[in-house]
Design an enzyme around this catalytic site. Structure first.
Site, short mmCIF file in Angstrom:
data_model
loop_
_atom_site.label_atom_id
_atom_site.label_comp_id
_atom_site.label_asym_id
_atom_site.label_seq_id
_atom_site.Cartn_x
_atom_site.Cartn_y
_atom_site.Cartn_z
N ASP A 152 -10.13 3.25 1.70
CA ASP A 152 -10.35 2.84 3.11
C ASP A 152 -10.94 3.99 3.90
O ASP A 152 -11.83 3.80 4.74
CB ASP A 152 -9.02 2.42 3.77
CG ASP A 152 -8.56 1.04 3.31
OD1 ASP A 152 -9.42 0.23 2.90
OD2 ASP A 152 -7.34 0.76 3.37
N LYS A 176 0.81 -1.23 0.00
CA LYS A 176 0.00 0.00 0.00
C LYS A 176 0.85 1.28 0.00
O LYS A 176 0.47 2.27 -0.61
CB LYS A 176 -0.93 0.02 1.21
CG LYS A 176 -2.15 -0.87 1.08
CD LYS A 176 -3.05 -0.69 2.30
CE LYS A 176 -4.34 -1.45 2.16
NZ LYS A 176 -5.28 -1.19 3.25
P1 NAP Z 1 -0.53 -1.98 10.37
O1 NAP Z 1 -0.20 -0.79 9.51
O2 NAP Z 1 0.45 -3.10 10.47
O3 NAP Z 1 -0.83 -1.41 11.86
C1 NAP Z 1 -1.12 -2.29 12.92
C2 NAP Z 1 -1.48 -1.50 14.18
O4 NAP Z 1 -1.86 -2.46 15.18
C3 NAP Z 1 -0.31 -0.70 14.76
O5 NAP Z 1 -0.83 0.44 15.41
C4 NAP Z 1 0.26 -1.69 15.80
O6 NAP Z 1 0.89 -1.05 16.89
C5 NAP Z 1 -1.01 -2.33 16.32
N1 NAP Z 1 -0.76 -3.68 16.86
C6 NAP Z 1 -0.36 -4.77 16.17
N2 NAP Z 1 -0.24 -5.82 17.02
C7 NAP Z 1 -0.56 -5.35 18.25
C8 NAP Z 1 -0.62 -5.95 19.54
N3 NAP Z 1 -0.30 -7.26 19.73
N4 NAP Z 1 -1.00 -5.20 20.60
C9 NAP Z 1 -1.31 -3.88 20.44
N5 NAP Z 1 -1.27 -3.25 19.25
C10 NAP Z 1 -0.91 -3.99 18.16
O7 NAP Z 1 -1.90 -2.66 9.89
P2 NAP Z 1 -3.15 -1.95 9.19
O8 NAP Z 1 -2.94 -1.91 7.73
O9 NAP Z 1 -3.46 -0.69 9.92
O10 NAP Z 1 -4.31 -3.04 9.45
C11 NAP Z 1 -4.76 -3.27 10.75
C12 NAP Z 1 -6.04 -4.15 10.68
O11 NAP Z 1 -7.05 -3.45 9.97
C13 NAP Z 1 -5.82 -5.47 9.93
O12 NAP Z 1 -6.44 -6.49 10.70
C14 NAP Z 1 -6.56 -5.25 8.61
O13 NAP Z 1 -7.09 -6.45 8.08
C15 NAP Z 1 -7.67 -4.32 9.05
N6 NAP Z 1 -8.21 -3.50 7.95
C16 NAP Z 1 -9.56 -3.56 7.71
C17 NAP Z 1 -10.11 -2.78 6.71
C18 NAP Z 1 -11.59 -2.85 6.46
O14 NAP Z 1 -12.02 -2.43 5.36
N7 NAP Z 1 -12.40 -3.33 7.38
C19 NAP Z 1 -9.32 -1.94 5.93
C20 NAP Z 1 -7.93 -1.88 6.22
C21 NAP Z 1 -7.40 -2.66 7.24
P3 NAP Z 1 2.49 -0.68 16.85
O15 NAP Z 1 2.56 0.67 16.17
O16 NAP Z 1 2.86 -0.62 18.28
O17 NAP Z 1 3.16 -1.77 16.07
#
Ligand code: NAP
Length: 273
Positions: free
Chosen positions: A105, A69
């Site tokens: 998104d 992305k």
């Molecule tokens: P990302 O960029 O990798 O960010 C992950 C976030 O989660 C970071 O803030 C990370 O914190 C935190 N995190 C990860 N593991 C954690 C843990 N064990 N405890 C506490 N915090 C934790 O991922 P993303 O692209 O934002 O996606 C996140 C989720 O959103 C995914 O499950 C994805 O499938 C979902 N999503 C859904 C949609 C939808 O349309 N519904 C769209 C986009 C994404 P740190 O900064 O501390 O690492």
């Protein structure tokens, strides 16, 4: 479905891609409006190869997911303003070999939220500071929402709070933040860790709107606890379908068949439904 020399080709690029709901959702939408088009899943870590192939093969549109992305931005011919601000593209449109990048998104989250809450003037506790949080944070900021950011890594949380003119709140203090809206954007609570939630039930007050971006399961532990405490809940699947509907409009110029797309995504998640 008829596939011939006129069939338009769409797809999703990323890795891993095996659990993507997008092929089921978009193929159902193309069929519903009678469009001669097909949507496939392309598992690839080779982002430069993907962009070259899109141009060389005339692939009409692509969804972009993890890990591409952000790295894809400099490879495109143009990137719209919101996607540039967010720093991530999840949709590419190919018009005569010219590739334009968008981020749906942010739009998907807004549409899902606006079904349940009038946003301007509200406060929101945003949990997470990754890609989804950035997209939602910029969209909410543009709609007059005052944001509080909670994140595991303080450095990343503070950086996003700074970009959004928001306040950073340490996780143990979230029960003290008075908020109209709580949005959970981390992977915590997703299959197989469905017994987990970052939010203590004491932070969930009756009447609050609570959205989880996770859509597998459709009702996460957070949403079940929020519902039990009298909150209004929004599933990540609603956001997912709305972001897909925005992609569909960008690609086809047609209104998206939301009901068909929702049903297809639900069935892809729960084949027994
Ligand atoms: P990302 O960029 O990798 O960010 C992950 C976030 O989660 C970071 O803030 C990370 O914190 C935190 N995190 C990860 N593991 C954690 C843990 N064990 N405890 C506490 N915090 C934790 O991922 P993303 O692209 O934002 O996606 C996140 C989720 O959103 C995914 O499950 C994805 O499938 C979902 N999503 C859904 C949609 C939808 O349309 N519904 C769209 C986009 C994404 P740190 O900064 O501390 O690492």
């Amino acid at each position: 479905m008829k596939i011939d020399q006129h069939t338009d080709l769409y797809g999703v690029i990323g890795s891993p891609i095996v659990h993507s709901l997008s092929p089921a959702m978009h193929n159902a939408a193309f069929a519903a409006i009678g469009r001669n088009a097909v949507y496939l899943a392309f598992e690839s870590k080779d982002i430069i190869g993907c962009v070259r192939s899109m141009k060389a093969l005339g692939i009409n549109g692509l969804s972009v997911t993890i890990p591409h992305k952000t790295p894809i931005l400099p490879l495109l011919d143009e990137v719209d303003e919101m996607a540039q601000q967010i720093g991530a593209v999840n949709t590419i449109v190919n018009v005569d070999g010219r590739l334009s990048g968008y981020n749906t998104d942010a739009f998907g989250a807004l549409k899902a939220l606006e079904e349940k809450i009038v946003l301007p003037g509200k406060t929101c506790l945003l949990i997470g500071a990754g890609g989804a949080a950035r997209a939602i944070g910029f969209a909410l900021q543009a709609h007059g929402v005052h944001l509080f950011i909670v994140n595991r890594s303080k450095k990343k949380g503070l950086r996003l709070a700074h970009h959004l003119g928001a306040e950073f709140v340490p996780l143990p203090e979230i029960e003290t933040v008075p908020t109209d809206l709580l949005i959970q954007t981390t992977p915590i609570g997703m299959v197989p860790g469905t017994d987990q939630s970052l939010v203590p039930p004491g932070a969930l007050k009756a009447g609050m709107v609570v959205m989880d971006v996770i859509y597998n399961p459709i009702e996460t532990r957070l949403l079940a606890e929020a519902r039990a405490r009298g909150c209004v809940t929004i599933s990540g699947l609603t956001m997912f379908v709305h972001q897909g509907a925005a992609q569909f409009r960008l690609w086809t110029g047609n209104e998206a068949p939301l009901g068909v797309m929702t049903k297809a995504a639900e069935q892809a998640l729960n084949p027994k439904w």
